[in-house]
Design a protein around this motif. Structure first.
Motif, PDB file in Angstrom:
ATOM      1  N   LEU A   1       5.146  -2.175  -8.686  1.00  0.00           N
ATOM      2  CA  LEU A   1       3.776  -1.747  -8.431  1.00  0.00           C
ATOM      3  C   LEU A   1       2.970  -1.744  -9.727  1.00  0.00           C
ATOM      4  O   LEU A   1       3.488  -1.420 -10.801  1.00  0.00           O
ATOM      5  CB  LEU A   1       3.769  -0.350  -7.811  1.00  0.00           C
ATOM      6  CG  LEU A   1       4.348  -0.245  -6.401  1.00  0.00           C
ATOM      7  CD1 LEU A   1       4.431   1.193  -5.965  1.00  0.00           C
ATOM      8  CD2 LEU A   1       3.513  -1.040  -5.420  1.00  0.00           C
ATOM      9  N   SER A   2       1.707  -2.079  -9.606  1.00  0.00           N
ATOM     10  CA  SER A   2       0.793  -2.048 -10.750  1.00  0.00           C
ATOM     11  C   SER A   2      -0.483  -1.333 -10.328  1.00  0.00           C
ATOM     12  O   SER A   2      -0.779  -1.193  -9.137  1.00  0.00           O
ATOM     13  CB  SER A   2       0.483  -3.466 -11.237  1.00  0.00           C
ATOM     14  OG  SER A   2      -0.097  -4.235 -10.200  1.00  0.00           O
TER      15      SER A   2
ATOM     16  N   TYR B   1       1.215 -16.243 -14.240  1.00  0.00           N
ATOM     17  CA  TYR B   1       2.475 -15.714 -14.740  1.00  0.00           C
ATOM     18  C   TYR B   1       2.318 -14.215 -15.005  1.00  0.00           C
ATOM     19  O   TYR B   1       1.297 -13.758 -15.504  1.00  0.00           O
ATOM     20  CB  TYR B   1       2.892 -16.423 -16.036  1.00  0.00           C
ATOM     21  CG  TYR B   1       3.277 -17.859 -15.822  1.00  0.00           C
ATOM     22  CD1 TYR B   1       4.267 -18.221 -14.911  1.00  0.00           C
ATOM     23  CD2 TYR B   1       2.645 -18.869 -16.537  1.00  0.00           C
ATOM     24  CE1 TYR B   1       4.609 -19.541 -14.727  1.00  0.00           C
ATOM     25  CE2 TYR B   1       2.986 -20.198 -16.353  1.00  0.00           C
ATOM     26  CZ  TYR B   1       3.965 -20.524 -15.448  1.00  0.00           C
ATOM     27  OH  TYR B   1       4.309 -21.821 -15.261  1.00  0.00           O
ATOM     28  N   ARG B   2       3.354 -13.477 -14.681  1.00  0.00           N
ATOM     29  CA  ARG B   2       3.321 -12.034 -14.877  1.00  0.00           C
ATOM     30  C   ARG B   2       4.592 -11.599 -15.596  1.00  0.00           C
ATOM     31  O   ARG B   2       5.705 -11.825 -15.122  1.00  0.00           O
ATOM     32  CB  ARG B   2       3.225 -11.309 -13.524  1.00  0.00           C
ATOM     33  CG  ARG B   2       2.985  -9.821 -13.624  1.00  0.00           C
ATOM     34  CD  ARG B   2       2.907  -9.220 -12.237  1.00  0.00           C
ATOM     35  NE  ARG B   2       4.142  -9.474 -11.491  1.00  0.00           N
ATOM     36  CZ  ARG B   2       5.213  -8.690 -11.563  1.00  0.00           C
ATOM     37  NH1 ARG B   2       5.212  -7.626 -12.332  1.00  0.00           N
ATOM     38  NH2 ARG B   2       6.287  -8.971 -10.860  1.00  0.00           N
TER      39      ARG B   2
ATOM     40  N   LEU C   1      -5.664  -0.203   0.924  1.00  0.00           N
ATOM     41  CA  LEU C   1      -5.969  -1.186  -0.116  1.00  0.00           C
ATOM     42  C   LEU C   1      -5.393  -2.541   0.247  1.00  0.00           C
ATOM     43  O   LEU C   1      -6.050  -3.574   0.088  1.00  0.00           O
ATOM     44  CB  LEU C   1      -5.410  -0.714  -1.460  1.00  0.00           C
ATOM     45  CG  LEU C   1      -5.999   0.579  -2.022  1.00  0.00           C
ATOM     46  CD1 LEU C   1      -5.241   1.010  -3.274  1.00  0.00           C
ATOM     47  CD2 LEU C   1      -7.481   0.399  -2.338  1.00  0.00           C
ATOM     48  N   ILE C   2      -4.146  -2.555   0.701  1.00  0.00           N
ATOM     49  CA  ILE C   2      -3.511  -3.797   1.133  1.00  0.00           C
ATOM     50  C   ILE C   2      -2.620  -3.498   2.331  1.00  0.00           C
ATOM     51  O   ILE C   2      -2.119  -2.377   2.491  1.00  0.00           O
ATOM     52  CB  ILE C   2      -2.678  -4.470   0.019  1.00  0.00           C
ATOM     53  CG1 ILE C   2      -1.582  -3.517  -0.478  1.00  0.00           C
ATOM     54  CG2 ILE C   2      -3.539  -4.954  -1.105  1.00  0.00           C
ATOM     55  CD1 ILE C   2      -0.592  -4.192  -1.400  1.00  0.00           C
ATOM     56  N   GLU C   3      -2.413  -4.500   3.159  1.00  0.00           N
ATOM     57  CA  GLU C   3      -1.434  -4.472   4.245  1.00  0.00           C
ATOM     58  C   GLU C   3      -0.594  -5.735   4.132  1.00  0.00           C
ATOM     59  O   GLU C   3      -1.127  -6.822   3.886  1.00  0.00           O
ATOM     60  CB  GLU C   3      -2.116  -4.443   5.612  1.00  0.00           C
ATOM     61  CG  GLU C   3      -2.749  -3.136   5.992  1.00  0.00           C
ATOM     62  CD  GLU C   3      -3.385  -3.223   7.369  1.00  0.00           C
ATOM     63  OE1 GLU C   3      -2.764  -2.762   8.337  1.00  0.00           O
ATOM     64  OE2 GLU C   3      -4.499  -3.771   7.457  1.00  0.00           O
TER      65      GLU C   3
ATOM     66  N   PRO D   1      -2.845  -7.503  -7.709  1.00  0.00           N
ATOM     67  CA  PRO D   1      -2.629  -7.309  -6.272  1.00  0.00           C
ATOM     68  C   PRO D   1      -1.798  -6.069  -5.933  1.00  0.00           C
ATOM     69  O   PRO D   1      -1.320  -5.952  -4.809  1.00  0.00           O
ATOM     70  CB  PRO D   1      -1.879  -8.582  -5.883  1.00  0.00           C
ATOM     71  CG  PRO D   1      -1.095  -8.933  -7.094  1.00  0.00           C
ATOM     72  CD  PRO D   1      -1.943  -8.531  -8.257  1.00  0.00           C
ATOM     73  N   TYR D   2      -1.602  -5.162  -6.874  1.00  0.00           N
ATOM     74  CA  TYR D   2      -0.914  -3.878  -6.684  1.00  0.00           C
ATOM     75  C   TYR D   2       0.584  -4.044  -6.420  1.00  0.00           C
ATOM     76  O   TYR D   2       1.414  -3.451  -7.089  1.00  0.00           O
ATOM     77  CB  TYR D   2      -1.530  -3.054  -5.550  1.00  0.00           C
ATOM     78  CG  TYR D   2      -2.996  -2.772  -5.707  1.00  0.00           C
ATOM     79  CD1 TYR D   2      -3.464  -1.979  -6.763  1.00  0.00           C
ATOM     80  CD2 TYR D   2      -3.921  -3.295  -4.819  1.00  0.00           C
ATOM     81  CE1 TYR D   2      -4.812  -1.711  -6.913  1.00  0.00           C
ATOM     82  CE2 TYR D   2      -5.277  -3.041  -4.968  1.00  0.00           C
ATOM     83  CZ  TYR D   2      -5.723  -2.249  -6.020  1.00  0.00           C
ATOM     84  OH  TYR D   2      -7.054  -1.993  -6.175  1.00  0.00           O
TER      85      TYR D   2
END
Length: 524
Positions: A300-301, A7-8, A262-264, A305-306
């Protein structure tokens, strides 16, 4: 091993998009048919500018924001270019100055009158000559006044200092010429000390715009970049493009290391270009596709997971271009945190879409409206060119707070006295100009306050059925829509209760006034 649900907590989890009603759209607008990959629209709190279809040259329209509805087919245009207009951008520190670039290899700076346009404008205030081929993209510096960047099909980026008296500027103050192909996108960091570019050679470059040197370069073969964007103070870059299998995707990069993203994340298999927009105040990312009708938005964080997917606004009307309203032009009374202006050429329509945080309270929401960049530059052009860096000047969006004026400065006014007259006359002119500027600022604050009161009064008089707007709210189809309608109903009940309480207070005041008058008449 125990299972822990992911949970976020987020205050923007239930943000939803709301399209404007038909009467609040801009209809009968001849939107350009150009296939160039640009926004074709620029917005500020006073005007909306859109590139239009025009024979025999290039032109764009400047429409007051409040002038909604059908546009007069003979509405005046800004039509001084000899080729098609490819990009337009408002000066972030002057709401009455706009820059445009064109296929005629020029960049022009235009003064827009404060009153409604009565005739076509063909004479620009400044003309910038230097590119050898058509100019496809322009960007204003985010903190320094009168600094403009332009790039064209000659593969060069030119830096222009507009803080001069010449009406025709032949040479830029800096030319960056190491790109090997057409530059598709430019983006500044918060203080404007770094510039990121996306090039058709599939590379992302991080530059020092004053020195003209490359600090970092990314050449990632599985991500063909189209647009690049600085993510505020997060020390990260975001790019949109296509994967090796031609899927549209977004990639997140560490500003300190552009070797590997970092991620795609693959989005879909459509072919339209993706336009990213980032709100540094709320840390929200909006992604729109050219030819799509939907708007995806993320939060965004700083840690994995950004990228956190929130929701998607969907519409059957595809957009060709898009414009965004600066934060100082939003309606904070409705908890509006972002506003898009979709260009829909199939219907010759410009449709505003507001992103709203559903809140029950009518008071100013400090947590979703932090201090934001205002309309005052932090640096002069000469200070920035000499190496000074400063962040933007922040303002509060709270109603009644002082909003920094964005009227044209008086730095380039024409001298009305001869050089042989005493200097005290010059001081008197500057003092009068300053007083006039302050008077305009006070009038603008009063007008905005009056407009806010009128909008609140209109809300009271709006026809409602069971606490809901029967013209804009169809029956709910999903649980989210039902929740939104419930919030609106609760807000309307609270408004009616406050109105009844205000009427009770007025009745008591009138009764006391009557008693006082009777007592005074009996005394005499």
């Amino acid at each position: 091993m125990s299972w822990h649900p992911q949970y976020r907590s987020s205050k923007f989890r239930h943000v939803y998009g709301k399209a404007a009603s038909k009467e609040n759209c801009y209809d009968c607008v001849p939107i350009t048919r150009s296939v160039h990959d640009n926004h074709f629209c620029a917005v500020n709190p006073h005007f909306i500018a859109v590139v239009t279809e025009c024979a025999g040259g290039g032109a764009f329209l400047v429409i007051p924001v409040h002038q909604t509805g059908k546009l007069d087919p003979h509405y005046p245009r800004i039509c001084g270019h000899k080729g098609n207009v490819l990009d337009i951008k408002w000066n972030p520190f002057n709401d009455f100055v706009i820059a445009s670039c064109s296929e005629d290899r020029t960049v022009k700076i235009w003064d827009i009158p404060k009153h409604l346009l009565t005739k076509n404008i063909t004479d620009a205030r400044k003309e910038l000559l230097g590119h050898a081929r058509r100019v496809g993209l322009i960007e204003w510096h985010p903190t320094a006044n009168n600094i403009l960047f332009s790039t064209g099909y000659d593969y060069k980026i030119m830096v222009w200092n507009l803080d001069t008296k010449e009406s025709v500027i032949q040479a830029p103050v800096k030319t960056i010429g190491f790109h090997t192909d057409v530059i598709l996108s430019m983006s500044f960091n918060t203080d404007g000390s770094l510039l990121a570019t996306a090039c058709r050679d599939k590379r992302i470059r991080l530059l020092d715009p004053r020195a003209g040197t490359v600090l970092q370069e990314a050449s990632y073969k599985t991500h063909r970049v189209n647009k690049v964007l600085f993510l505020g103070n997060m020390n990260k870059l975001l790019s949109t493009g296509t994967s090796r299998w031609n899927n549209r995707q977004i990639a997140l990069w560490d500003q300190g290391d552009l070797s590997v993203p970092l991620i795609e994340e693959d989005l879909d298999g459509s072919s339209g270009l993706l336009f990213p927009f980032y709100d540094s105040d709320t840390h929200m990312l909006y992604v729109l596709g050219k030819g799509d009708g939907n708007i995806r938005y993320y939060e965004l964080s700083a840690v994995k997971p950004y990228l956190n997917y929130l929701m998607e606004y969907r519409s059957a009307l595809p957009q060709k271009g898009i414009g965004i309203m600066p934060k100082r032009g939003l309606d904070v009374s409705t908890c509006e945190i972002f506003r898009f202006y979709k260009l829909i050429p199939a219907k010759n329509l410009i449709e505003p879409v507001s992103m709203i945080v559903p809140r029950r309270s009518e008071s100013y929401q400090e947590d979703i409206y932090p201090m934001t960049a205002g309309a005052q530059p932090a640096l002069t052009a000469q200070e920035w060119l000499s190496g000074v860096n400063k962040g933007p000047v922040f303002i509060s969006l709270r109603p009644g707070s002082i909003i920094l004026n964005s009227l044209p400065p008086f730095s380039e006014r024409k001298p009305s006295l001869k050089a042989t007259e005493p200097e005290q006359h010059q001081d008197r002119i500057e003092r009068v100009a300053t007083e006039d500027n302050q008077r305009r600022s006070r009038l603008q604050d009063k007008r905005s306050q009056r407009r806010l009161e009128e909008n609140l009064q209109d809300d009271w008089q709006m026809g409602l059925s069971n606490g809901l707007d029967k013209f804009e709210c169809p029956p709910p189809k999903t649980e989210n829509e039902l929740l939104q309608m419930f919030y609106r109903q609760q807000e309307e009940i609270r408004r009616l209760r406050d109105l009844v309480n205000q009427r009770d207070v007025q009745i008591k005041q009138l009764e006391l006034a009557i008693k006082n008058i009777q007592a005074d008449s009996g005394r005499y």
